[in-house]
Write a protein that holds these residues in place. Structure first.
Motif, PDB file in Angstrom:
ATOM      1  N   THR A  77       3.807  -9.732   0.488  1.00  0.00           N
ATOM      2  CA  THR A  77       4.402 -10.507  -0.606  1.00  0.00           C
ATOM      3  C   THR A  77       3.857 -10.004  -1.942  1.00  0.00           C
ATOM      4  N   VAL A  78       4.538 -10.367  -3.005  1.00  0.00           N
ATOM      5  CA  VAL A  78       4.042 -10.056  -4.349  1.00  0.00           C
ATOM      6  C   VAL A  78       2.685 -10.729  -4.544  1.00  0.00           C
ATOM      7  N   ASP A  79       2.547 -11.957  -4.061  1.00  0.00           N
ATOM      8  CA  ASP A  79       1.268 -12.667  -4.181  1.00  0.00           C
ATOM      9  C   ASP A  79       0.142 -11.908  -3.477  1.00  0.00           C
ATOM     10  N   ASP A  87       7.724 -14.437  -5.602  1.00  0.00           N
ATOM     11  CA  ASP A  87       6.360 -13.969  -5.363  1.00  0.00           C
ATOM     12  C   ASP A  87       5.856 -14.230  -3.948  1.00  0.00           C
ATOM     13  N   LEU A 145      10.192  -4.006  -7.764  1.00  0.00           N
ATOM     14  CA  LEU A 145      10.990  -4.399  -6.602  1.00  0.00           C
ATOM     15  C   LEU A 145      12.457  -4.628  -6.971  1.00  0.00           C
ATOM     16  N   THR A 202      -0.735  -8.823  -5.472  1.00  0.00           N
ATOM     17  CA  THR A 202      -1.449  -9.244  -6.679  1.00  0.00           C
ATOM     18  C   THR A 202      -2.907  -9.532  -6.352  1.00  0.00           C
ATOM     19  N   LEU A 230       5.236  -5.849 -10.479  1.00  0.00           N
ATOM     20  CA  LEU A 230       5.785  -5.744  -9.128  1.00  0.00           C
ATOM     21  C   LEU A 230       7.209  -6.290  -9.049  1.00  0.00           C
ATOM     22  N   GLY A 231       7.463  -7.390  -9.731  1.00  0.00           N
ATOM     23  CA  GLY A 231       8.811  -7.960  -9.744  1.00  0.00           C
ATOM     24  C   GLY A 231       9.821  -6.983 -10.314  1.00  0.00           C
ATOM     25  N   ARG A 248       2.131  -9.435 -11.246  1.00  0.00           N
ATOM     26  CA  ARG A 248       3.358 -10.020 -10.683  1.00  0.00           C
ATOM     27  C   ARG A 248       4.592  -9.523 -11.429  1.00  0.00           C
TER      28      ARG A 248
END
Length: 90
Positions: free
Chosen positions: A73-75, A31, A21, A78, A17-18, A14
């Protein structure tokens, strides 16, 4: 781009990726935000995400895993990485 030095936990994925992004969109992304629904990510950028995930976490994303839902989504990304690495990431 982050090197795959840290173990792939949900937290490290996460965070990676955060940061990726935020660097590309100039925005902080939650997320659970639908990246396509908000227009932050296009299908072309999804390919960049795919390459980023493969290089950062030493996974191969192919076949049935190549769906927009896995990159929405980030979730979701992940969960995809954790599944491909065979871990729970807890």
């Amino acid at each position: 781009m982050s090197a795959p030095t840290a173990p792939a936990t949900a937290e490290t994925i996460r965070r990676n990726l955060g940061e990726f992004l935020a660097g590309r969109t100039k925005q902080t992304v939650a997320d659970d935000v639908d990246l396509f629904g908000t227009g932050l990510v296009t299908s072309l950028f999804a390919m960049e995400l795919l390459v980023h995930l493969e290089q950062s976490f030493a996974v191969t994303i192919a076949g049935p895993d190549l769906t927009l839902d896995n990159f929405r989504t980030v979730d979701a990304m992940t969960a995809l990485v954790l599944r491909l690495k065979g871990g729970t990431g807890v």
